[in-house]
Design an enzyme around this catalytic site. Structure first.
Site, short mmCIF file in Angstrom:
data_model
loop_
_atom_site.label_atom_id
_atom_site.label_comp_id
_atom_site.label_asym_id
_atom_site.label_seq_id
_atom_site.Cartn_x
_atom_site.Cartn_y
_atom_site.Cartn_z
N CYS A 113 1.37 3.57 3.09
CA CYS A 113 1.48 3.01 4.44
C CYS A 113 2.91 2.92 4.98
CB CYS A 113 0.83 1.64 4.51
SG CYS A 113 0.75 1.03 6.21
N CYS A 168 0.85 -1.20 0.00
CA CYS A 168 0.00 0.00 0.00
C CYS A 168 0.89 1.25 0.00
CB CYS A 168 -0.91 -0.01 1.22
SG CYS A 168 -1.73 -1.61 1.47
N CYS A 216 -10.02 0.72 19.23
CA CYS A 216 -9.76 0.11 17.93
C CYS A 216 -8.33 -0.43 17.89
CB CYS A 216 -9.92 1.14 16.82
SG CYS A 216 -11.47 2.02 16.87
N1 SAM Z 1 -3.44 -4.10 7.52
C1 SAM Z 1 -4.82 -3.88 7.64
C2 SAM Z 1 -5.45 -3.31 6.39
O1 SAM Z 1 -4.76 -2.74 5.57
O2 SAM Z 1 -6.67 -3.43 6.26
C3 SAM Z 1 -5.18 -3.02 8.83
C4 SAM Z 1 -4.33 -1.81 9.18
S1 SAM Z 1 -4.25 -0.51 7.95
C5 SAM Z 1 -2.99 0.50 8.62
C6 SAM Z 1 -5.78 0.36 8.16
C7 SAM Z 1 -6.06 1.56 7.30
O3 SAM Z 1 -5.25 2.66 7.70
C8 SAM Z 1 -5.76 1.46 5.82
O4 SAM Z 1 -6.77 0.80 5.11
C9 SAM Z 1 -5.70 2.92 5.40
O5 SAM Z 1 -6.97 3.37 4.99
C10 SAM Z 1 -5.28 3.64 6.69
N2 SAM Z 1 -3.95 4.25 6.54
C11 SAM Z 1 -2.76 3.62 6.55
N3 SAM Z 1 -1.74 4.48 6.36
C12 SAM Z 1 -2.30 5.72 6.23
C13 SAM Z 1 -1.77 7.00 5.99
N4 SAM Z 1 -0.47 7.22 5.84
N5 SAM Z 1 -2.63 8.05 5.92
C14 SAM Z 1 -3.98 7.84 6.06
N6 SAM Z 1 -4.52 6.63 6.28
C15 SAM Z 1 -3.71 5.59 6.35
FE1 SF4 Z 2 -1.41 -2.08 3.64
FE2 SF4 Z 2 -0.32 -0.97 5.76
FE3 SF4 Z 2 -2.53 -2.50 6.09
FE4 SF4 Z 2 -0.18 -3.58 5.46
S1 SF4 Z 2 -0.66 -2.48 7.34
S2 SF4 Z 2 -2.13 -4.03 4.50
S3 SF4 Z 2 0.79 -2.07 4.14
S4 SF4 Z 2 -2.38 -0.56 4.99
#
Ligand code: SAM
Ligand code: SF4
Ligand code: DTB
Length: 333
Positions: free
Chosen positions: A74, A71, A111
């Site tokens: 991320c 992603c 959460c």
């Molecule tokens: N790994 C799981 C997933 O991706 O569904 C759960 C954790 S993930 C960090 C949850 C959400 O955080 C992502 O779907 C994204 O929408 C949001 N997210 C992650 N990094 C971000 C960022 N830099 N700015 C804004 N939202 C973010």
């Molecule tokens: Fe994507 Fe980050 Fe969630 Fe991993 S933790 S699936 S890199 S949003």
């Protein structure tokens, strides 16, 4: 087709909730004059909610970094050098201490997020114990663990889980520019499993990732045409993190962020819309506009998962200034 067929919820929800939003209609909402858009959003907001109330959630990263997914936004992806250190799943007692502190700080929902593509069954059992422990403190629970099978969703439901967060993140056509290690359909499949298991759905997306208005319309249309609207819709402003491919994304005009909130409010009238990540760099005026546009939830506490969020006293001062107060959890959807 009869009008009642067009407006009724196929799974028995209230008849006035529409699930047939077309891209064209959503595009039309984005194109409204700002004052007209906000006026409509406020009218709809007041039908379903007290505009002075805001739902308060606190986030904890229970498993940080080292994620195999790519992603582009991320900081926790193992593919990018962001300075986030990969850690193991937290121990139960440490999680419960954090939940207790969140409750004492005034949060009604806790959460827990894990940087997984999908949970292993062994890890899922540990998360279920966390859910049970947090529920026993009298808080609502939410987890976000990546993709789930139907069995895993049912197991989480058994543990008492209230919400599962799983975002569509952007439009179907922009998705492949942001993530290549899974598909939009993968996300929709997991959302189905969560819904089928009887867990409330928390599903939204991110703006400010270099997408255009058409993508924002596509994202909202996808969310608003799910068979049942997500009970909670987080709208995140991208938090730009050094080392990720989106570190230098062109900043989004805050008014376009406010528009996205308003369109989410109008199309998903009974859902709680969360002014989610990105508040640390947002002015109080922009946040106030988001509340006027129908946002009625925030993450509360100085950290999101790995990045900063406003300090508690700063947020309390803002809510005070705006005459807003925490929502009674019994009244949340
Ligand atoms: N790994 C799981 C997933 O991706 O569904 C759960 C954790 S993930 C960090 C949850 C959400 O955080 C992502 O779907 C994204 O929408 C949001 N997210 C992650 N990094 C971000 C960022 N830099 N700015 C804004 N939202 C973010
Ligand atoms: Fe994507 Fe980050 Fe969630 Fe991993 S933790 S699936 S890199 S949003
Ligand atoms: C959501 O939509 N936003 C939250 C939550 N769901 C899990 C996550 C925001 C993460 C921001 C980047 C970070 O702190 O790592």
């Amino acid at each position: 087709m009869s009008l009642s067929a067009v407006f009724s919820d196929p799974r028995g929800g209230p008849a006035w909730l529409r699930h047939d939003w077309t891209r064209e209609e959503v595009r039309g909402l984005f194109a409204l004059p700002f004052s007209e858009l906000i006026f409509r959003a406020q009218q709809i907001h007041r039908v379903h909610f007290d505009p002075a109330e805001v739902q308060i959630s606190t986030l904890l990263s229970i498993k940080t970094g080292g994620c195999p997914e790519d992603c582009a936004y991320c900081p926790q992806s193992a593919k990018y050098e962001t300075g986030v250190k990969a850690e193991k799943l937290m121990a139960l007692d440490a999680v419960l201490r954090e939940a207790q502190a969140a409750k004492a700080g005034g949060a009604s929902r806790f959460c827990m997020g894990a940087a997984w593509r999908e949970p292993k069954d062994r890890d899922l059992e540990k998360v279920c114990a966390m859910v049970e422990g947090v529920k026993a403190l009298g808080m609502e629970t939410c987890v976000t663990l990546g993709m789930l099978t139907g069995d895993q969703a049912r197991r989480l439901k058994q543990s008492g889980l209230d919400y599962y967060n799983h975002n569509l993140d952007t439009s179907p056509e922009y998705y492949g520019d942001i993530i290549t290690t899974r598909t939009y359909q993968d996300r929709l499949d997991t959302l189905d499993h969560i819904r089928e298991a009887g867990i409330h759905v928390c599903c939204g997306g991110i703006v400010g990732m270099g997408e255009n208005t058409e993508d924002r319309a596509g994202m909202i249309a996808a969310l608003a045409s799910l068979p049942v609207h997500p009970e909670s819709v987080p709208i995140n402003m991208l938090v730009k993190v050094e080392g990720t491919p989106l570190a230098d994304a062109t900043p989004l005009d805050p008014l376009d962020f406010v528009r996205t909130i308003a369109v989410a409010r109008i199309t998903m009238p009974a859902s709680v819309v969360r002014l989610s990540a990105g508040r640390e760099d947002m002015t109080e005026e922009a946040q106030a506009l988001c509340f006027l546009a129908g946002a009625n939830s925030i993450f509360y506490g100085p950290k999101l998962l790995t990045t900063p969020n406003p300090a508690r006293d700063r947020d309390m001062a803002l809510l005070d200034k705006l005459g807003m107060r925490p929502m009674n959890p019994d009244l949340e959807s």
